[in-house]
Design an enzyme around this catalytic site. Structure first.
Site, PDB file in Angstrom:
ATOM      1  CG  HIS A 129      -2.121  -0.904   1.020  1.00 18.44           C
ATOM      2  ND1 HIS A 129      -2.054  -2.239   1.316  1.00 18.44           N
ATOM      3  CD2 HIS A 129      -3.370  -0.688   0.546  1.00 18.44           C
ATOM      4  CE1 HIS A 129      -3.223  -2.806   1.044  1.00 18.44           C
ATOM      5  NE2 HIS A 129      -4.038  -1.892   0.570  1.00 18.44           N
ATOM      6  N   GLY A 130       1.992   1.203   0.608  1.00 18.82           N
ATOM      7  CA  GLY A 130       2.805   2.411   0.614  1.00 18.82           C
ATOM      8  C   GLY A 130       4.125   2.182   1.310  1.00 18.82           C
TER       9      GLY A 130
END
Lengths: 469, 339
Positions: free
Chosen positions: A323-324
């Site tokens: 996701h990041g």
């Protein structure tokens, strides 16, 4: 070009109209051109990345299939993995890991050798790289034959409805559909329209209305009451769900208008009774990807108990990292992994299966899961670990004398409406559900959704959250 | 063909449904949205039927620093000075495009014969044009644009107006600051950016030869707000004023463009004669561009009407005058209108 933009609302009907006017043999080319136009509307130069990824995976899969030597197959698969994961590494993770190693680099006078890169994250890179990876891996394991038509494969990689934020499709599901002839069928048109309309409602009337409140809570949490912080956390859970669910609905609906069926990405995730069930209902295409291409290759549950525990944690942590590039995402993934394991352990010790519990206990389990998920979102949303911890500390401080946030009654009304829809649609989808209703109910729903979207949509600027991944 | 017919019938029903929803929205939630997103339009409603002249302005019209000061607007003074009824439509920070969108709501049957539109010199410069409030003002325009009300509301949620992200606004502003200043006279710096930096790093020289460091911020604000070149072909404000002129002519109104007083004395004191030269040059440019009495368009030149002592603000260059200053402006306006 965001789905909730005038450009897209003009682009989509044009694409659909021309698609059905064209002879079948030219449709792929039209969709490919439309898809690249769609992607290049963000930053044209980044189309080169998709082209590169497409070329590498097309030929890698071809050679994997043609060669009989395992070593050669592995080399071609390695090239595909290196290319796709390399793109992710450079654009998404390099600066993060470089930042983490900054002190060490300075101490060893290496900081000039590894400079900070000034690169914008290409939209949707995490999605299309995973999609193309699944293709080569499937060919490697003999689950798929490679596609002979380069154009069709290029369209599979870049198909505009799901290019920038999924659902992540496997070639076995989407590839064939892209080659098939799809006549203009009324049900496809009606269902596509229903999905797009509901998706816009969910994004614009729900996510975009709660997002300013969420921003306020995350920016000013230090002076807010516990009650306001709790509201903000609840609203973020709604925002991220409505934002991504809305996007996915529009993606599925847009493809449906072209006669193409995409996998569903959500099934009322906040009604899940366990974290395990939550992940079967939330971002389903990503969960499936991790199961197929990470969890099972790691050995799944056919390994020692300790290995299984570590496999679960690896999958959740990698999912967080997907996701990041930030510790907050890693922690978010780890929290889900730990709760998943604890639930599993509890089930094994007690022999209790949630689905066999009385209804009221199932509701309680659902409430527990919702609270856990909402609290874990704090790490997902907060800019850093310290802020997330501070917010959680403020939440339990019980300081009712602090400032409160104001929520307009219409926002609560919209949330209630959304909850009714979500509960009603827990075992079905909006288009299927509407198809079973009589004309009056159907048009009443259209009126509500149209009015909610057009008259009550949030006015602050909040792009789709998952576009940044 | 049957499928196409089916689709066309459903789409037609959808259009009818939408028309119904538009009617419902226009008579219910629209008023609430106007109050929230474009409340200046509400100022027009009590004025549109009773006024002979409508004065469109921003904070220069109403600004009051001291609560005990009688709240008299420039437009109120004007109303007292003229035999005609002058109505007021104003709000803080408004710019030409906002005035245009609001005046398009003046009913055709209204008895309005003339409009006075505030022309603020600073509003032609990049510092104001690309400030963080510009998105809100553009959204307000979209909300009250000509067209179905429900569509306008939908458009503001879709951000069809020229929304520019805050970081991008900063970038555009700084790029504009770096554009060369092209004037037929010498300047100490080639662009605003360098001028601002030079001033910031230097200081203000007092009469006694010492440096007044406290005045640096306000001097920099003066430079940032007045040191710009107006491109008559490209400047968005010029385009907006052109549209205002065209619209007023179409409606048969007399148009008075009120060129506001600027604190040129303070500008000279803090920055120097060069900046005043730019201000005067730009003011003359606007007067030359728009003052065409034969076409019922007047520029009322109040540029030097208000002396330094009648300006309220001392930390930022504004057009906020005390009542004496406002009365002076109104007097000049009344003279031109009476003439």
């Amino acid at each position: 070009m965001f789905f909730n933009s005038l450009e897209f609302l003009i682009f989509l009907p044009i694409v659909v109209l021309v698609y059905y006017l064209l002879p079948a043999r030219w449709r792929w080319l039209w969709l490919l051109a439309a898809s690249y136009y769609f992607y290049m509307s963000w930053k044209a130069i980044y189309a080169l990345l998709i082209i590169g990824s497409t070329l590498v995976d097309f030929f890698a899969a071809k050679f994997i299939y043609q060669t009989h030597k395992k070593r050669h197959k592995q080399l071609w698969l390695g090239l595909s993995l290196l290319t796709n994961l390399g793109l992710l590494a450079v654009f998404k993770y390099y600066n993060f890991f470089r930042g983490e190693a900054a002190e060490w680099l300075v101490a060893h006078q290496l900081e000039n050798w590894l400079p900070v890169l000034q690169l914008a994250l290409p939209v949707g890179i995490s999605f299309y790289t995973f999609q193309t990876l699944s293709y080569t891996i499937d060919v490697y394991y003999g689950r798929n034959k490679p596609e002979k038509h380069f154009g069709i494969f290029a369209l599979y990689v870049s198909f505009f409805p799901q290019l920038v934020a999924g659902p992540i499709e496997r070639f076995s599901h989407l590839g064939g559909q892209l080659k098939e002839y799809h006549p203009l069928v009324y049900s496809n048109f009606a269902n596509g329209f229903r999905l797009v309309l509901f998706g816009l409602f969910v994004k614009m009337a729900i996510a975009d209305n709660v997002s300013p409140i969420v921003d306020q809570v995350y920016e000013q949490y230090a002076k807010l009451s516990s009650q306001s912080i709790a509201t903000g956390l609840f609203f973020y859970a709604l925002q991220i769900y409505a934002d991504f669910y809305g996007y996915s609905l529009i993606a599925v609906g847009a493809a449906r208008l072209l006669g193409i069926s995409l996998v569903d990405n959500f099934k009322a995730p906040y009604l899940a009774r366990s974290v395990n069930e939550f992940w079967k209902r939330w971002h389903i295409s990503l969960t499936t990807w991790f199961r197929e291409y990470l969890y099972l290759p790691l050995g799944g549950n056919r390994v020692t108990h300790f290995r299984w525990l570590s496999n679960i944690m690896i999958v959740f942590v990698v999912s967080g990292l997907w996701h990041g590039a930030n510790w907050t995402f890693i922690i978010w993934g780890a929290i889900h992994g730990l709760i998943y394991l604890l639930e599993n352990l509890f089930g094994k010790i007690t022999g209790i299966k949630t689905k066999n519990l009385p209804r009221w206990l199932q509701l309680l389990a659902g409430a527990k899961t919702f609270v856990v998920v909402v609290l874990a979102w704090v790490y997902f949303r907060a800019p850093d670990f310290e802020t997330a911890n501070d917010i959680l500390a403020k939440l339990f401080e019980n300081n009712h004398s602090a400032e409160s946030i104001a929520v307009a009654p219409v926002v609560w009304l919209l949330i209630l409406l959304f909850a009714v829809f979500d509960i009603g649609l827990r075992n079905t989808r909006i288009d299927h559900w509407l198809a079973t209703k009589n004309t009056a109910v159907r048009w009443m729903c259209y009126a509500i959704l149209l009015f909610g979207t057009m008259a009550l949509g949030g006015v602050t600027n909040h792009p789709f959250i998952y576009f940044q991944f | 063909m049957k499928v196409v017919k089916n689709i066309i019938i459903r789409l037609s029903f959808l259009v009818l449904l939408w028309a119904g929803l538009n009617y419902i929205y226009g008579n219910t939630l629209w008023y609430n949205d106007i109050d929230q997103h474009a409340d200046t339009l509400e100022n027009l409603w009590p004025e549109e039927d009773s006024s002979d002249i409508i004065y469109f302005g921003e904070s220069s019209n109403f600004y009051q620093e001291h609560p005990d000061t009688p709240k008299v607007r420039i437009s109120n003074y004007l109303d007292r000075m003229l035999p005609l009824r002058v109505g007021t439509v104003d709000n803080a920070g408004l710019v030409a495009s906002n005035y245009l969108h609001i005046m398009q709501h003046i009913p055709q049957k209204s008895k309005v014969k003339a409009v006075v539109v505030t022309m603020n010199l600073r509003s032609f410069g990049p510092t104001w044009m690309y400030d963080q409030n510009s998105n809100y003002l553009k959204m307000a325009d979209e909300m009250i644009a000509q067209g179905p009300k429900l569509l306008n509301r939908f458009f503001i949620a879709l951000k069809t107006y020229d929304y520019i992200a805050p970081e991008e606004l900063d970038e555009i502003r700084i790029t504009a600051w770096k554009k060369p200043l092209e004037f037929p006279f010498a300047l100490p710096y080639s662009n605003l950016y360098e001028w601002n930096a030079g001033l910031g790093n230097g200081g203000i020289l007092r009469e006694d030869g010492s440096w007044d460091m406290d005045k640096i911020p306000v001097a920099c604000h003066f430079v940032k707000n007045y040191a710009f070149t107006i491109d008559l072909q490209q400047n968005p404000r010029i385009r907006d004023f052109n549209e205002i002129v065209a619209y007023a002519q179409q409606r048969g109104w007399k148009l008075y463009l009120h060129l506001l007083s600027e604190n040129y004395e303070e500008a000279e004191k803090l920055v120097g004669a060069s900046l005043v030269n730019i201000m005067e040059y730009n003011a003359d440019l606007l007067i030359e561009r728009y003052n065409h009495p034969e076409q019922n368009v007047w520029v009322v030149n109040n540029f030097k009407t208000v002396p330094n002592s009648d300006f309220r603000d001392r930390t930022f260059p504004t057009e906020h005058y005390n009542n004496r200053g406002k009365r002076r402006c109104a007097k000049k306006l009344a003279e031109v209108i009476n003439h």
